[in-house]
Design a protein around this motif. Structure first.
Motif, PDB file in Angstrom:
ATOM      1  N   GLU A   3       0.819  -1.204   0.000  1.00  0.00           N
ATOM      2  CA  GLU A   3       0.000   0.000   0.000  1.00  0.00           C
ATOM      3  C   GLU A   3       0.854   1.255   0.000  1.00  0.00           C
ATOM      4  N   ILE A   4       1.889   1.268   0.804  1.00  0.00           N
ATOM      5  CA  ILE A   4       2.775   2.433   0.876  1.00  0.00           C
ATOM      6  C   ILE A   4       3.523   2.603  -0.444  1.00  0.00           C
ATOM      7  N   ARG A   5       3.987   1.500  -1.037  1.00  0.00           N
ATOM      8  CA  ARG A   5       4.673   1.578  -2.331  1.00  0.00           C
ATOM      9  C   ARG A   5       3.741   2.127  -3.403  1.00  0.00           C
ATOM     10  N   ASN A   6       2.496   1.643  -3.433  1.00  0.00           N
ATOM     11  CA  ASN A   6       1.538   2.127  -4.426  1.00  0.00           C
ATOM     12  C   ASN A   6       1.251   3.612  -4.237  1.00  0.00           C
ATOM     13  N   PHE A   7       1.134   4.033  -2.991  1.00  0.00           N
ATOM     14  CA  PHE A   7       0.857   5.442  -2.722  1.00  0.00           C
ATOM     15  C   PHE A   7       2.020   6.318  -3.157  1.00  0.00           C
ATOM     16  N   THR A   8       3.245   5.926  -2.809  1.00  0.00           N
ATOM     17  CA  THR A   8       4.394   6.763  -3.149  1.00  0.00           C
ATOM     18  C   THR A   8       4.670   6.758  -4.655  1.00  0.00           C
ATOM     19  N   ARG A   9       4.355   5.663  -5.336  1.00  0.00           N
ATOM     20  CA  ARG A   9       4.578   5.583  -6.778  1.00  0.00           C
ATOM     21  C   ARG A   9       3.559   6.423  -7.542  1.00  0.00           C
ATOM     22  N   ASP A  10       2.285   6.373  -7.144  1.00  0.00           N
ATOM     23  CA  ASP A  10       1.208   7.086  -7.839  1.00  0.00           C
ATOM     24  C   ASP A  10       0.151   7.508  -6.826  1.00  0.00           C
ATOM     25  N   PRO A  11       0.389   8.601  -6.087  1.00  0.00           N
ATOM     26  CA  PRO A  11      -0.534   8.968  -5.007  1.00  0.00           C
ATOM     27  C   PRO A  11      -1.954   9.251  -5.495  1.00  0.00           C
ATOM     28  N   PHE A  12      -2.105   9.885  -6.649  1.00  0.00           N
ATOM     29  CA  PHE A  12      -3.449  10.201  -7.130  1.00  0.00           C
ATOM     30  C   PHE A  12      -4.182   8.948  -7.598  1.00  0.00           C
ATOM     31  N   GLY A  13      -3.461   8.059  -8.262  1.00  0.00           N
ATOM     32  CA  GLY A  13      -4.067   6.796  -8.675  1.00  0.00           C
ATOM     33  C   GLY A  13      -4.486   5.971  -7.469  1.00  0.00           C
ATOM     34  N   TYR A  14      -3.649   5.962  -6.450  1.00  0.00           N
ATOM     35  CA  TYR A  14      -3.957   5.231  -5.221  1.00  0.00           C
ATOM     36  C   TYR A  14      -5.206   5.809  -4.557  1.00  0.00           C
ATOM     37  N   LEU A  15      -5.255   7.138  -4.418  1.00  0.00           N
ATOM     38  CA  LEU A  15      -6.413   7.767  -3.785  1.00  0.00           C
ATOM     39  C   LEU A  15      -7.685   7.555  -4.598  1.00  0.00           C
ATOM     40  N   LYS A  16      -7.556   7.606  -5.921  1.00  0.00           N
ATOM     41  CA  LYS A  16      -8.726   7.359  -6.775  1.00  0.00           C
ATOM     42  C   LYS A  16      -9.248   5.939  -6.544  1.00  0.00           C
ATOM     43  N   THR A  17      -8.354   4.979  -6.474  1.00  0.00           N
ATOM     44  CA  THR A  17      -8.747   3.590  -6.233  1.00  0.00           C
ATOM     45  C   THR A  17      -9.437   3.448  -4.882  1.00  0.00           C
ATOM     46  N   GLU A  18      -8.865   4.055  -3.859  1.00  0.00           N
ATOM     47  CA  GLU A  18      -9.442   3.946  -2.517  1.00  0.00           C
ATOM     48  C   GLU A  18     -10.808   4.620  -2.434  1.00  0.00           C
ATOM     49  N   TYR A  19     -10.923   5.836  -2.970  1.00  0.00           N
ATOM     50  CA  TYR A  19     -12.211   6.541  -2.911  1.00  0.00           C
ATOM     51  C   TYR A  19     -13.261   5.881  -3.795  1.00  0.00           C
ATOM     52  N   SER A  20     -12.823   5.235  -4.867  1.00  0.00           N
ATOM     53  CA  SER A  20     -13.766   4.543  -5.753  1.00  0.00           C
ATOM     54  C   SER A  20     -14.454   3.378  -5.058  1.00  0.00           C
ATOM     55  N   LYS A  21     -13.852   2.880  -3.990  1.00  0.00           N
ATOM     56  CA  LYS A  21     -14.484   1.805  -3.222  1.00  0.00           C
ATOM     57  C   LYS A  21     -15.730   2.312  -2.494  1.00  0.00           C
ATOM     58  N   MET A  22     -15.763   3.611  -2.200  1.00  0.00           N
ATOM     59  CA  MET A  22     -16.882   4.197  -1.452  1.00  0.00           C
ATOM     60  C   MET A  22     -17.807   5.037  -2.315  1.00  0.00           C
ATOM     61  N   PHE A  23     -17.276   5.649  -3.371  1.00  0.00           N
ATOM     62  CA  PHE A  23     -18.052   6.553  -4.214  1.00  0.00           C
ATOM     63  C   PHE A  23     -17.903   6.149  -5.675  1.00  0.00           C
ATOM     64  N   PRO A  24     -19.014   6.112  -6.410  1.00  0.00           N
ATOM     65  CA  PRO A  24     -18.917   5.765  -7.834  1.00  0.00           C
ATOM     66  C   PRO A  24     -18.390   6.952  -8.649  1.00  0.00           C
ATOM     67  N   ASN A  25     -17.782   6.656  -9.771  1.00  0.00           N
ATOM     68  CA  ASN A  25     -17.367   7.680 -10.736  1.00  0.00           C
ATOM     69  C   ASN A  25     -16.411   8.728 -10.164  1.00  0.00           C
ATOM     70  N   VAL A  26     -15.394   8.300  -9.460  1.00  0.00           N
ATOM     71  CA  VAL A  26     -14.392   9.229  -8.933  1.00  0.00           C
ATOM     72  C   VAL A  26     -13.468   9.630 -10.073  1.00  0.00           C
ATOM     73  N   SER A  27     -13.212  10.929 -10.180  1.00  0.00           N
ATOM     74  CA  SER A  27     -12.254  11.392 -11.180  1.00  0.00           C
ATOM     75  C   SER A  27     -11.340  12.425 -10.531  1.00  0.00           C
ATOM     76  N   ILE A  28     -10.189  12.617 -11.131  1.00  0.00           N
ATOM     77  CA  ILE A  28      -9.210  13.565 -10.620  1.00  0.00           C
ATOM     78  C   ILE A  28      -8.990  14.622 -11.682  1.00  0.00           C
TER      79      ILE A  28
END
Length: 101
Positions: A3-28
């Motif tokens: 999880e830490i590696r994914n966040f540091t490699r692509d923080p926005f992609g990681y956050l989009k993935t995490e928020y997409s679990k709770m909210f549909p159609n997340v975009s950055i």
């Protein structure tokens, strides 16, 4: 930890993935990659709003700023109001933002 590696490699992609679990159609929306924030937001995040997208792009091309007659606003100076209330002893001065232990 993956999880830490994914966040540091692509923080926005990681956050989009995490928020997409709770909210549909997340975009950055990258605020630094657009000239007209309003147009970018409408055109990229509201695909059914074709007329609004076109109008916002046209307005942006004309270098128009906010139309004050459509959305008038006045400064309310909350800090002056709070200070005047305090000086006139309308609020308690013993209020603290710190948590009590």
């Amino acid at each position: 930890n993956d999880e830490i590696r994914n966040f540091t490699r692509d923080p926005f992609g990681y956050l989009k993935t995490e928020y997409s679990k709770m909210f549909p159609n997340v975009s950055i929306l990258n605020l630094h990659a657009v000239d007209n924030l309003v147009s970018a937001f409408i055109c990229q995040n509201a695909p059914g709003a074709k007329r609004a997208c076109a109008a916002s792009r046209k307005k942006g091309q004309n270098n128009d700023t906010a139309d004050e007659s459509r959305n008038p606003s006045i400064p309310l100076h909350y800090d002056y109001i709070a200070l005047a209330a305090h000086n006139n002893k309308l609020v308690r001065s013993n209020i603290s933002m710190r948590k009590k232990k």
